[in-house]
Write a protein that holds these residues in place. Structure first.
Motif, PDB file in Angstrom:
ATOM      1  N   ILE A  69      -8.065  15.331  -8.716  1.00  0.00           N
ATOM      2  CA  ILE A  69      -8.798  14.870  -9.066  1.00  0.00           C
ATOM      3  C   ILE A  69      -7.590  13.437  -9.732  1.00  0.00           C
ATOM      4  O   ILE A  69      -7.762  11.914 -10.220  1.00  0.00           O
ATOM      5  N   ALA A  70      -6.808  13.841 -10.916  1.00  0.00           N
ATOM      6  CA  ALA A  70      -6.066  12.942 -11.693  1.00  0.00           C
ATOM      7  C   ALA A  70      -5.039  12.020 -10.051  1.00  0.00           C
ATOM      8  O   ALA A  70      -4.622  10.600 -10.822  1.00  0.00           O
ATOM      9  N   GLY A  71      -4.595  12.268  -9.049  1.00  0.00           N
ATOM     10  CA  GLY A  71      -4.340  11.924  -8.165  1.00  0.00           C
ATOM     11  C   GLY A  71      -4.692  10.996  -8.118  1.00  0.00           C
ATOM     12  O   GLY A  71      -4.111  10.066  -6.555  1.00  0.00           O
ATOM     13  N   LEU A  72      -6.199  10.944  -7.489  1.00  0.00           N
ATOM     14  CA  LEU A  72      -7.075   9.326  -7.229  1.00  0.00           C
ATOM     15  C   LEU A  72      -6.798   8.298  -7.771  1.00  0.00           C
ATOM     16  O   LEU A  72      -7.212   7.078  -7.469  1.00  0.00           O
ATOM     17  N   ILE A 115     -15.724   5.538  -8.406  1.00  0.00           N
ATOM     18  CA  ILE A 115     -16.614   6.061  -8.917  1.00  0.00           C
ATOM     19  C   ILE A 115     -15.393   7.091 -10.132  1.00  0.00           C
ATOM     20  O   ILE A 115     -15.866   6.866 -11.896  1.00  0.00           O
ATOM     21  N   LEU A 116     -14.635   7.798  -9.762  1.00  0.00           N
ATOM     22  CA  LEU A 116     -14.111   8.528 -11.050  1.00  0.00           C
ATOM     23  C   LEU A 116     -13.452   7.453 -11.844  1.00  0.00           C
ATOM     24  O   LEU A 116     -13.168   8.516 -12.961  1.00  0.00           O
ATOM     25  N   ASP A 117     -13.281   6.865 -11.448  1.00  0.00           N
ATOM     26  CA  ASP A 117     -12.272   5.491 -12.383  1.00  0.00           C
ATOM     27  C   ASP A 117     -13.259   4.681 -13.501  1.00  0.00           C
ATOM     28  O   ASP A 117     -12.605   4.451 -14.554  1.00  0.00           O
ATOM     29  N   VAL A 136     -18.405  13.207 -16.702  1.00  0.00           N
ATOM     30  CA  VAL A 136     -17.661  13.374 -16.387  1.00  0.00           C
ATOM     31  C   VAL A 136     -17.201  14.523 -15.572  1.00  0.00           C
ATOM     32  O   VAL A 136     -16.400  14.627 -14.266  1.00  0.00           O
ATOM     33  N   ALA A 137     -17.539  15.591 -16.206  1.00  0.00           N
ATOM     34  CA  ALA A 137     -16.975  16.603 -15.703  1.00  0.00           C
ATOM     35  C   ALA A 137     -17.816  17.096 -14.434  1.00  0.00           C
ATOM     36  O   ALA A 137     -17.268  17.402 -13.249  1.00  0.00           O
ATOM     37  N   GLU A 138     -19.111  17.212 -14.257  1.00  0.00           N
ATOM     38  CA  GLU A 138     -19.894  17.499 -12.794  1.00  0.00           C
ATOM     39  C   GLU A 138     -19.388  16.105 -12.123  1.00  0.00           C
ATOM     40  O   GLU A 138     -19.515  16.581 -10.345  1.00  0.00           O
ATOM     41  N   GLN A 141     -16.186  17.597 -10.152  1.00  0.00           N
ATOM     42  CA  GLN A 141     -16.774  18.856  -9.849  1.00  0.00           C
ATOM     43  C   GLN A 141     -17.419  18.129  -7.987  1.00  0.00           C
ATOM     44  O   GLN A 141     -16.852  18.340  -7.373  1.00  0.00           O
ATOM     45  N   VAL A 142     -17.961  17.425  -8.206  1.00  0.00           N
ATOM     46  CA  VAL A 142     -18.537  16.356  -6.857  1.00  0.00           C
ATOM     47  C   VAL A 142     -17.942  15.441  -6.268  1.00  0.00           C
ATOM     48  O   VAL A 142     -17.245  16.125  -5.048  1.00  0.00           O
ATOM     49  N   ALA A 143     -16.795  15.374  -7.048  1.00  0.00           N
ATOM     50  CA  ALA A 143     -15.744  14.220  -5.705  1.00  0.00           C
ATOM     51  C   ALA A 143     -14.843  15.396  -5.352  1.00  0.00           C
ATOM     52  O   ALA A 143     -14.407  15.545  -4.372  1.00  0.00           O
ATOM     53  N   TYR A 144     -14.070  16.732  -6.381  1.00  0.00           N
ATOM     54  CA  TYR A 144     -13.467  17.467  -5.295  1.00  0.00           C
ATOM     55  C   TYR A 144     -13.647  18.019  -4.844  1.00  0.00           C
ATOM     56  O   TYR A 144     -13.100  18.064  -3.562  1.00  0.00           O
TER      57      TYR A 144
END
Length: 235
Positions: A69-72, A115-117, A136-138, A141-144
Motif C-alpha cells: 500500500i505504501a508503495g502506491l 484514492i489512497l492518497d 482509511v484502513a478499510e 484493505q479493499v485496495a489491496y
C-alpha cells in the motif's frame, strides 16, 4: 491435497493411535488395569504429537501488505500530478453518488493510488468519530484485494508470504491444542480452516475420533486423570 503433508500425517497418526488406545483391551488385565493402560496409551499418543508441534514463524519486518500500500504513494512531481488528476475524477464520481466501494473494486492501479492518497481529505472521513482511521484502513484493505485481482506482482508476493506464515502459525496452534486434553477451540479450528482449507478437511473429515462412543471414552479417561482418580505411569 494440502502441501503440509507432514503435519497432516502427524495428526492422522495421532487420531489413529488415540482411537486404538481407547478401545484397547486384554483378557489378562483387570478392568482397572485396562483403563490405566488405555490412559497410558492416550498419553503416549499426545506426547508423540507434542513432539511434532512445528515452531511458530517469526513475522519479521512488519506486514508486507502495508509495504504494498505504501508503495502506491507518488514519489515524483509527475506522479503527484497524475495522482491529483485521477483523484479529481474520483471525487466527481463520489459527488455524483457512486459508492466508494464500487469505485475501488473496479479501479486500475493509478486510481487506487489516487484514492489512497486523497481519501483522508474527504469530509465524510474527516468527520468520522475516530478521525477517519477505520475508513482509511478499510479502503487500504479493499485496495489491496483489488491489486491482487489485477495480478499486481508486489501484492501477489506479499499475499503468498503472509499465507505461508498464516499456515505455519495455524498448524502450530492446532497441533499444540490437539496434543492437550479436550478439543481445539473454535478460534484455532477457524484459523486452520482459513489458512489451509485442504489440510483442515483432510484432518477433520473421517477422523477415527469422530464417533460418539470414542469421544465418550476419551473424555472419561481424561476426567479420571484430571481428577487424580487415575495415575498414568511410564509416559
Amino acid at each position: 491435497m494440502s502441501t503440509n503433508t507432514q503435519h497432516v500425517a502427524a495428526v492422522k497418526k495421532y487420531q489413529a493411535d488415540v482411537a486404538a488406545a481407547v478401545r484397547w483391551t486384554n483378557p489378562d488385565y483387570t478392568n482397572s488395569g485396562i483403563t490405566r493402560e488405555r490412559a497410558r496409551r492416550v498419553a503416549q499418543a499426545r506426547k508423540a504429537l507434542a513432539a511434532a508441534i512445528p515452531a511458530k514463524p517469526e513475522r519479521k519486518g512488519g506486514d508486507p501488505r502495508e509495504s504494498v500500500i505504501a508503495g502506491l504513494a507518488p514519489k515524483t512531481a509527475d506522479e503527484i500530478a497524475q495522482i491529483q488528476h485521477a483523484w479529481a475524477k474520483v471525487e466527481k464520481r463520489l459527488d455524483a453518488g457512486q459508492s466508494l466501494h464500487a469505485i475501488l473494486t473496479s479501479a486500475d492501479r493509478d486510481t487506487l493510488a489516487a484514492i489512497l492518497d486523497g481519501i483522508s481529505t474527504r469530509p465524510e472521513v474527516l468527520s468520522a468519530g475516530d478521525g477517519g482511521a477505520s475508513i482509511v484502513a478499510e479502503v487500504q484493505q479493499v485496495a489491496y484485494d483489488r491489486l491482487l485481482e489485477l495480478g499486481d506482482p508486489e501484492a501477489t508476493k506479499a499475499h503468498d508470504s503472509v499465507a505461508l506464515l498464516d499456515q505455519a502459525e495455524a498448524w502450530s496452534d492446532y497441533i499444540a491444542a490437539l496434543a492437550e486434553p479436550g478439543e481445539p477451540s473454535l478460534a484455532v479450528l477457524s484459523a486452520l480452516q482459513r489458512a489451509d482449507q485442504e489440510g483442515f478437511t483432510e484432518v477433520q473429515s473421517g477422523s477415527p475420533l469422530e464417533g460418539v462412543e470414542t469421544q465418550e471414552r476419551l473424555r472419561s479417561l481424561d476426567h479420571l486423570v484430571a481428577t487424580g482418580s487415575l495415575q498414568v505411569e511410564g509416559v
